[in-house]
Design an enzyme around this catalytic site. Structure first.
Site, PDB file in Angstrom:
ATOM      1  N   HIS A  11      -2.932  -3.775   1.990  1.00 25.89           N
ATOM      2  CA  HIS A  11      -2.988  -5.193   1.613  1.00 25.89           C
ATOM      3  C   HIS A  11      -3.800  -6.049   2.579  1.00 25.89           C
ATOM      4  O   HIS A  11      -4.080  -7.210   2.279  1.00 25.89           O
ATOM      5  CB  HIS A  11      -1.585  -5.724   1.349  1.00 25.89           C
TER       6      HIS A  11
ATOM      7  N   HIS B  11       8.268   3.115   0.415  1.00 26.61           N
ATOM      8  CA  HIS B  11       8.093   2.218  -0.722  1.00 26.61           C
ATOM      9  C   HIS B  11       9.201   1.174  -0.780  1.00 26.61           C
ATOM     10  O   HIS B  11      10.370   1.506  -0.837  1.00 26.61           O
ATOM     11  CB  HIS B  11       8.019   2.958  -2.065  1.00 26.61           C
TER      12      HIS B  11
ATOM     13  N   ARG C 124      -7.428   4.072  -4.216  1.00 23.89           N
ATOM     14  CA  ARG C 124      -7.155   4.095  -5.658  1.00 23.89           C
ATOM     15  C   ARG C 124      -8.447   4.327  -6.427  1.00 23.89           C
ATOM     16  O   ARG C 124      -9.533   3.991  -5.967  1.00 23.89           O
ATOM     17  CB  ARG C 124      -6.522   2.774  -6.097  1.00 23.89           C
TER      18      ARG C 124
ATOM     19  N   ASN D 208       1.040   1.095   6.340  1.00 24.48           N
ATOM     20  CA  ASN D 208       0.132   1.113   5.190  1.00 24.48           C
ATOM     21  C   ASN D 208      -0.632  -0.220   5.183  1.00 24.48           C
ATOM     22  O   ASN D 208      -0.026  -1.289   5.028  1.00 24.48           O
ATOM     23  CB  ASN D 208       0.948   1.301   3.913  1.00 24.48           C
TER      24      ASN D 208
HETATM   25  N1  PXP Z   1       4.508   5.196   0.155  1.00 29.15           N
HETATM   26  C1  PXP Z   1       3.755   5.348  -0.963  1.00 29.15           C
HETATM   27  C2  PXP Z   1       3.579   6.715  -1.512  1.00 29.15           C
HETATM   28  C3  PXP Z   1       3.142   4.235  -1.586  1.00 29.15           C
HETATM   29  O1  PXP Z   1       2.412   4.415  -2.700  1.00 29.15           O
HETATM   30  C4  PXP Z   1       3.289   2.966  -0.995  1.00 29.15           C
HETATM   31  C5  PXP Z   1       2.581   1.783  -1.603  1.00 29.15           C
HETATM   32  O2  PXP Z   1       1.219   1.955  -1.476  1.00 29.15           O
HETATM   33  C6  PXP Z   1       4.049   2.863   0.175  1.00 29.15           C
HETATM   34  C7  PXP Z   1       4.670   3.985   0.713  1.00 29.15           C
HETATM   35  C8  PXP Z   1       4.245   1.567   0.858  1.00 29.15           C
HETATM   36  O3  PXP Z   1       5.028   0.742   0.049  1.00 29.15           O
HETATM   37  P1  PXP Z   1       5.265  -0.762   0.460  1.00 29.15           P
HETATM   38  O4  PXP Z   1       3.939  -1.446   0.418  1.00 29.15           O
HETATM   39  O5  PXP Z   1       6.219  -1.257  -0.585  1.00 29.15           O
HETATM   40  O6  PXP Z   1       5.853  -0.759   1.836  1.00 29.15           O
END
Ligand code: PXP
Length: 243
Positions: free
Chosen positions: A10, A191, A45, A7
């Site tokens: 950031h 997450h 978003r 992901n």
């Molecule tokens: N999965 C989902 C559905 C999310 O909303 C997020 C955060 O955007 C993540 C995974 C990734 O989470 P993290 O940034 O804590 O690894």
């Protein structure tokens, strides 16, 4: 064997901190893929606080592996997904004031809307996953509405402090995964996963895909995103049950 989607939200957060054009998440995605990532995940978003429409459009053209678009079920965002056609959408709840996605989607409560969105995504050939707590009602609602997959929320596991709480959260993930499989759903997880807490989750059998963002991008600031991605893949491979 479980695979990693990075992901890269950031990376865009750093760019948006100065409203400039660097670092470019599109470049970051290419580096993640070169390190062996299975896919790229971005969350468009409604407030566009990090990923922008332009990023999703370019990523659709440039990601060679899998593009997973995290999104709410708000109509303007659903329309964008229909136009851009990522490989997969992961439906999440979204609150404007939150720092990151809090809690899972209430699929049971929003079953009607979810069924409509699933139908529309399938029409465009897009796989649908729901980001949910490892809860039977949410899993059943995802299956009933025709979803292809669920992403089990690992945030409660990641935030657990005591050994006992950690074990309890892991057991919930295992039973949620088993119930999802019984309902013919593919099972993802994500997450709050980090280099330090990934091992017991990677060891859970039949989890198919991990979505990990913050921890990888945080490490990337110090070692580069290609190395940070490779290190996470190495850990997942080491702890995933490979039989
Ligand atoms: N999965 C989902 C559905 C999310 O909303 C997020 C955060 O955007 C993540 C995974 C990734 O989470 P993290 O940034 O804590 O690894």
């Amino acid at each position: 064997m479980a695979v990693l989607n990075v992901n890269i939200d950031h990376v865009a957060t750093v760019r948006q901190a100065r409203l400039t054009d660097e670092p470019d998440p599109v470049w970051a995605a290419a580096q993640c893929e070169l390190a062996g990532a299975n896919g790229i995940t971005v969350h468009l978003r409604q407030d566009r606080r990090h990923i922008c429409d332009r990023d999703v459009r370019l990523l659709k053209d440039t990601v060679a592996s899998k593009l997973n678009l995290e999104m709410s079920m708000a109509e303007p965002i659903v329309k964008i997904a229909e136009q851009i056609r990522p490989d997969q959408v992961t439906l999440v709840p979204e609150k404007r004031a939150e720092l990151t996605t809090e809690g899972g989607l209430d699929c049971d409560r929003y079953k009607r809307r979810l069924a409509q969105v699933v139908k529309r995504m399938h029409k465009k050939g897009i796989l649908v996953s729901t980001f949910i707590a490892p809860d039977k009602a949410q899993i059943a609602a995802s299956a009933e509405t025709g979803c292809d997959a669920v992403e089990l929320h690992t945030g409660m596991y990641a935030n657990a402090k005591s050994e006992r709480a950690i074990k309890r959260r892991l057991a919930q993930l295992v039973s949620g995964k088993d119930f999802a499989l019984e309902n013919n759903l593919i099972v993802h997880a994500g997450h709050g996963l980090t280099y330090r807490n990934i091992a017991p989750v990677a060891a859970i059998r039949n989890l198919c895909e991990f979505n990990i963002g913050h921890s990888i991008v945080a490490r990337a600031v110090l070692v580069g995103i290609r190395q940070a991605t490779a290190q996470m893949i190495e850990l997942i491979n080491r702890y995933t049950n490979q039989d």
